[in-house]
Write a protein that holds these residues in place. Sequence first.
Motif, PDB file in Angstrom:
ATOM      1  N   LEU A 150       0.816  -1.205   0.000  1.00  0.00           N
ATOM      2  CA  LEU A 150       0.000   0.000   0.000  1.00  0.00           C
ATOM      3  C   LEU A 150       0.854   1.262   0.000  1.00  0.00           C
ATOM      4  N   SER A 151       0.304   2.311  -0.587  1.00  0.00           N
ATOM      5  CA  SER A 151       0.963   3.619  -0.529  1.00  0.00           C
ATOM      6  C   SER A 151       0.784   4.194   0.883  1.00  0.00           C
ATOM      7  N   ALA A 152       1.515   5.253   1.173  1.00  0.00           N
ATOM      8  CA  ALA A 152       1.400   5.903   2.489  1.00  0.00           C
ATOM      9  C   ALA A 152      -0.040   6.385   2.729  1.00  0.00           C
ATOM     10  N   LYS A 153      -0.662   6.933   1.681  1.00  0.00           N
ATOM     11  CA  LYS A 153      -2.042   7.405   1.824  1.00  0.00           C
ATOM     12  C   LYS A 153      -2.980   6.238   2.112  1.00  0.00           C
ATOM     13  N   GLU A 154      -2.789   5.124   1.420  1.00  0.00           N
ATOM     14  CA  GLU A 154      -3.639   3.946   1.649  1.00  0.00           C
ATOM     15  C   GLU A 154      -3.432   3.382   3.055  1.00  0.00           C
ATOM     16  N   PHE A 159      -5.569   2.868   8.518  1.00  0.00           N
ATOM     17  CA  PHE A 159      -5.507   3.221   9.938  1.00  0.00           C
ATOM     18  C   PHE A 159      -6.829   3.858  10.384  1.00  0.00           C
ATOM     19  N   LEU A 160      -7.364   4.785   9.589  1.00  0.00           N
ATOM     20  CA  LEU A 160      -8.613   5.467   9.954  1.00  0.00           C
ATOM     21  C   LEU A 160      -9.778   4.488  10.056  1.00  0.00           C
ATOM     22  N   VAL A 161      -9.819   3.512   9.152  1.00  0.00           N
ATOM     23  CA  VAL A 161     -10.873   2.489   9.197  1.00  0.00           C
ATOM     24  C   VAL A 161     -10.708   1.625  10.449  1.00  0.00           C
ATOM     25  N   GLU A 162      -9.477   1.201  10.720  1.00  0.00           N
ATOM     26  CA  GLU A 162      -9.214   0.312  11.857  1.00  0.00           C
ATOM     27  C   GLU A 162      -9.562   0.977  13.190  1.00  0.00           C
ATOM     28  N   PHE A 163      -9.198   2.242  13.350  1.00  0.00           N
ATOM     29  CA  PHE A 163      -9.379   2.907  14.637  1.00  0.00           C
ATOM     30  C   PHE A 163     -10.628   3.771  14.728  1.00  0.00           C
ATOM     31  N   GLY A 164     -11.261   4.075  13.596  1.00  0.00           N
ATOM     32  CA  GLY A 164     -12.509   4.829  13.612  1.00  0.00           C
ATOM     33  C   GLY A 164     -12.420   6.110  14.424  1.00  0.00           C
ATOM     34  N   GLU A 165     -13.416   6.354  15.264  1.00  0.00           N
ATOM     35  CA  GLU A 165     -13.478   7.572  16.088  1.00  0.00           C
ATOM     36  C   GLU A 165     -12.287   7.680  17.033  1.00  0.00           C
ATOM     37  N   GLU A 166     -11.749   6.540  17.448  1.00  0.00           N
ATOM     38  CA  GLU A 166     -10.607   6.560  18.373  1.00  0.00           C
ATOM     39  C   GLU A 166      -9.349   7.134  17.733  1.00  0.00           C
TER      40      GLU A 166
END
Length: 196
Positions: A150-154, A159-166
């Motif tokens: 994956l690219s850095a952006k991906e 990360f955003l999907v895995e951690f969500g609001e946290e």
Amino acid sequence: MEYTHYELLHEIFSQIVPFDQVELDLAYQYFTFQTYKPKDYIFSCGDVVHDIHFIIDGIGRYFYVDKEGNERNKSLVRKGGAFSSVSSLVEGSPSPFFTQAITPCTIGSIEYECLIKLSKSNCNWGDFLRKVFERLVLKKEEREAGFLLLSAKERYEQFLVEFGEESRLIPLRHVAMYIGVTDVTLSRIRREMGLT
């Protein structure tokens, strides 16, 4: 207060294996609980680790420090995850990394030997121990694939999907280290995504 800790453990562990109350009661005698403030160490590089530390509230990190004193995040851990050093547990060798609270953390700890004892006397505890190790291996495989494919952006999107609001609770410098980019690169990615 301890009642709340046991309730949280019950909630977390029952998501892994369908324990009944009797099975959980078998283990509770072996647990100790501790709270950590942000930046407190759960254990340090060089410590011989005998326990598995389950996060029942909060977010923490595993990290290495290189010869120049630079920190590198190995992993981020949240509620339901655990801290330990497999090399310490299995071989009795010193941990090669540090573990630290990022946010206030409450942790339930059990000696690995006690968990082994439970796993030999009860099928569900045996399944639990196996699934804890399976999750560890899967997370390691996914992280490795992310760095290779994956690219850095991906990786940031993942990360955003895995951690969500946290994800908002984790300082950006820790996020940058986790996804393997500089602070400047993460700022650029966030700007491109309209997050700043």
